[in-house]
Design a protein around this motif. Structure first.
Motif, short mmCIF file in Angstrom:
data_model
loop_
_atom_site.label_atom_id
_atom_site.label_comp_id
_atom_site.label_asym_id
_atom_site.label_seq_id
_atom_site.Cartn_x
_atom_site.Cartn_y
_atom_site.Cartn_z
N GLU A 79 0.83 -1.20 0.00
CA GLU A 79 0.00 0.00 0.00
C GLU A 79 0.87 1.25 0.00
O GLU A 79 0.56 2.24 -0.69
CB GLU A 79 -0.91 0.00 1.22
N HIS A 80 1.92 1.24 0.78
CA HIS A 80 2.85 2.37 0.85
C HIS A 80 3.36 2.71 -0.56
O HIS A 80 3.32 3.87 -0.99
CB HIS A 80 4.02 1.99 1.77
N CYS A 81 3.81 1.69 -1.26
CA CYS A 81 4.33 1.90 -2.61
C CYS A 81 3.22 2.31 -3.58
O CYS A 81 3.44 3.16 -4.47
CB CYS A 81 5.03 0.64 -3.10
N ASP A 82 2.04 1.73 -3.44
CA ASP A 82 0.92 2.10 -4.31
C ASP A 82 0.57 3.58 -4.14
O ASP A 82 0.25 4.27 -5.13
CB ASP A 82 -0.30 1.24 -3.99
N LEU A 83 0.63 4.08 -2.92
CA LEU A 83 0.31 5.48 -2.66
C LEU A 83 1.36 6.40 -3.28
O LEU A 83 1.03 7.43 -3.88
CB LEU A 83 0.17 5.74 -1.16
N ILE A 84 2.62 6.05 -3.13
CA ILE A 84 3.68 6.86 -3.76
C ILE A 84 3.51 6.86 -5.27
O ILE A 84 3.55 7.92 -5.92
CB ILE A 84 5.07 6.32 -3.37
N GLY A 85 3.29 5.68 -5.86
CA GLY A 85 3.12 5.60 -7.30
C GLY A 85 1.93 6.40 -7.79
O GLY A 85 2.01 7.09 -8.82
N LEU A 112 12.42 1.27 1.62
CA LEU A 112 11.35 2.20 1.26
C LEU A 112 11.88 3.32 0.38
O LEU A 112 11.21 3.73 -0.59
CB LEU A 112 10.71 2.78 2.53
N ALA A 113 13.06 3.83 0.68
CA ALA A 113 13.64 4.88 -0.15
C ALA A 113 13.95 4.36 -1.55
O ALA A 113 13.72 5.06 -2.55
CB ALA A 113 14.90 5.44 0.51
N ARG A 114 14.44 3.14 -1.65
CA ARG A 114 14.69 2.55 -2.97
C ARG A 114 13.41 2.44 -3.78
O ARG A 114 13.38 2.76 -4.97
CB ARG A 114 15.33 1.16 -2.80
N ARG A 115 12.37 1.97 -3.11
CA ARG A 115 11.08 1.86 -3.81
C ARG A 115 10.59 3.24 -4.26
O ARG A 115 10.08 3.39 -5.38
CB ARG A 115 10.05 1.21 -2.89
N ALA A 116 10.72 4.22 -3.40
CA ALA A 116 10.26 5.57 -3.75
C ALA A 116 11.02 6.10 -4.96
O ALA A 116 10.44 6.71 -5.87
CB ALA A 116 10.45 6.51 -2.55
N ARG A 117 12.32 5.88 -4.99
CA ARG A 117 13.12 6.33 -6.13
C ARG A 117 12.68 5.61 -7.40
O ARG A 117 12.51 6.23 -8.45
CB ARG A 117 14.61 6.07 -5.87
N GLN A 118 12.48 4.30 -7.32
CA GLN A 118 12.05 3.54 -8.49
C GLN A 118 10.69 4.01 -9.01
O GLN A 118 10.44 3.99 -10.22
CB GLN A 118 11.99 2.05 -8.13
N LEU A 119 9.83 4.43 -8.09
CA LEU A 119 8.49 4.87 -8.46
C LEU A 119 8.46 6.30 -8.99
O LEU A 119 7.43 6.75 -9.48
CB LEU A 119 7.55 4.74 -7.25
N GLY A 120 9.57 7.01 -8.88
CA GLY A 120 9.66 8.34 -9.45
C GLY A 120 9.48 9.49 -8.49
O GLY A 120 9.34 10.65 -8.94
N ALA A 121 9.48 9.23 -7.18
CA ALA A 121 9.39 10.32 -6.22
C ALA A 121 10.60 11.24 -6.35
O ALA A 121 11.70 10.81 -6.69
CB ALA A 121 9.30 9.77 -4.80
N ASP A 122 10.38 12.51 -6.08
CA ASP A 122 11.45 13.49 -6.23
C ASP A 122 12.33 13.59 -4.98
O ASP A 122 13.52 13.91 -5.09
CB ASP A 122 10.84 14.87 -6.52
N TYR A 123 11.74 13.34 -3.83
CA TYR A 123 12.47 13.40 -2.56
C TYR A 123 11.99 12.26 -1.67
O TYR A 123 10.84 11.83 -1.75
CB TYR A 123 12.18 14.72 -1.80
N SER A 124 12.88 11.83 -0.77
CA SER A 124 12.44 10.96 0.31
C SER A 124 12.43 11.78 1.60
O SER A 124 13.24 12.69 1.79
CB SER A 124 13.38 9.75 0.48
N ALA A 149 8.14 11.63 -0.75
CA ALA A 149 7.63 10.34 -0.28
C ALA A 149 8.15 10.04 1.11
O ALA A 149 9.36 10.04 1.35
CB ALA A 149 8.06 9.23 -1.24
N GLY A 150 7.23 9.77 2.03
CA GLY A 150 7.61 9.31 3.35
C GLY A 150 8.26 7.94 3.25
O GLY A 150 7.67 7.01 2.68
#
Length: 297
Positions: A55-61, A88-100, A75-76
């Motif tokens: 769910e965390h990753c789905d929300l970031i995406g 979590l930071a790796r997933r956020a980067r892969q999903l295209g978040a600009d910042y963690s 992304a938190g």
């Protein structure tokens, strides 16, 4: 450098607690229309502690897709396990978040050296801009300014979200911080004071219900228009206080539901706002002139 009004966005949920992605997309569109400078997803206000990894990753995406480059996504990615925070930071980067956005580890009460090594390990493992998050009211242990300044020397640690509400400590940090290291206020009642001392923006809960006013207040502060920034802050101050009358995000989710922006869903152990809390938040909304406002539907 990222500046301005950075909304700490709620996570909309259906009455049964499942994630409501349609409402999330409408909410993000509304924020971008109202001028929010960045979208913070799956942080404290976004109930990160009650969603699972998928769910965390789905929300970031979803936030990345909805923003579509119109505004940065923060992304938190915090956890009290360094390995989990890195993942979590790796997933956020892969999903295209600009910042963690990575919080001080909670519950295990690390030393200052432990905090330094935790954040350094994340920054070294994941090549993206990282914003530290200091909120001692929730994590118990808080970062000292000396630790923050050590971390500021790491190139991809670019700023800190300071929710301590400690203005003298914030003034000291702003005095000593490198010019390219951003300090953001994150305690709504005191954040404007930190802006006047040189902070670069506000991570705001109030911005959930008053995005345009928070954007205007931030811009006025950045422009040096003290009178206008103070006028907006006085109007919003009851909201700054009453949106914390019970544990965040209980009050702000209730307020958004009253505005028609989201449903009533919230996950245990959080509960719906009490009748006394509802009266307090309703009065603050009315004083701010937004009780009858309607967010994007």
């Amino acid at each position: 450098m990222l500046t301005g009004s950075l909304v700490a966005l709620v996570t909309p949920m259906h009455d049964d607690g499942t994630l409501d992605f349609a409402s999330l997309e409408r909410l993000i569109d509304w924020h971008l229309e109202e001028g929010s400078d960045a979208i913070g997803i799956v942080g404290t206000t976004g109930e990160a502690s009650t969603v699972d990894l998928a769910e965390h990753c789905d929300l970031i995406g979803a936030a990345v897709r909805c923003c579509a480059g119109r505004a940065p996504v923060i992304a938190g990615t915090g956890a009290n396990s360094t390995a989990e925070a890195i993942e979590l930071a790796r997933r956020a980067r892969q999903l295209g978040a600009d910042y963690s956005l990575t919080v001080v580890p909670y519950y295990n009460k690390p030393t200052q050296e432990g905090m330094y090594r935790h954040f350094r390990a994340i920054a070294e493992a994941v090549d993206m801009p990282h914003i530290l998050y200091n909120v001692p009211g929730r994590t118990v242990a808080g970062m000292s300014n000396d630790t923050i300044l050590r971390l500021a020397d790491i190139p991809n640690i670019v700023g800190i979200k300071d929710a301590s509400g400690d203005i003298p400590n914030g003034a000291d940090l702003l005095r000593r911080a490198p010019a390219d290291f951003a300090v953001y206020g994150a305690d709504d009642p005191s954040a404007l004071a930190l802006m006047f001392l040189g902070a670069h923006g506000i991570f705001s809960v109030t911005a959930n219900v008053a995005p345009r006013l928070m954007r205007e207040m931030n811009q006025a502060a950045l422009d040096g228009d003290v009178a206008y920034a103070n006028a907006i802050n006085r109007r919003l101050f009851p909201l700054h206080q009453q949106l914390f009358v019970e544990s965040n995000p209980i009050p702000v989710k209730w307020a958004l539901a009253q505005m028609g922006a989201i449903g009533q869903g919230i996950r245990l152990p959080l509960t719906t706002l009490s009748p006394a809390g509802q009266a307090a938040v309703r009065a603050a909304m009315e004083e701010a002139g937004i009780a009858s406002a309607t967010a994007a539907r």
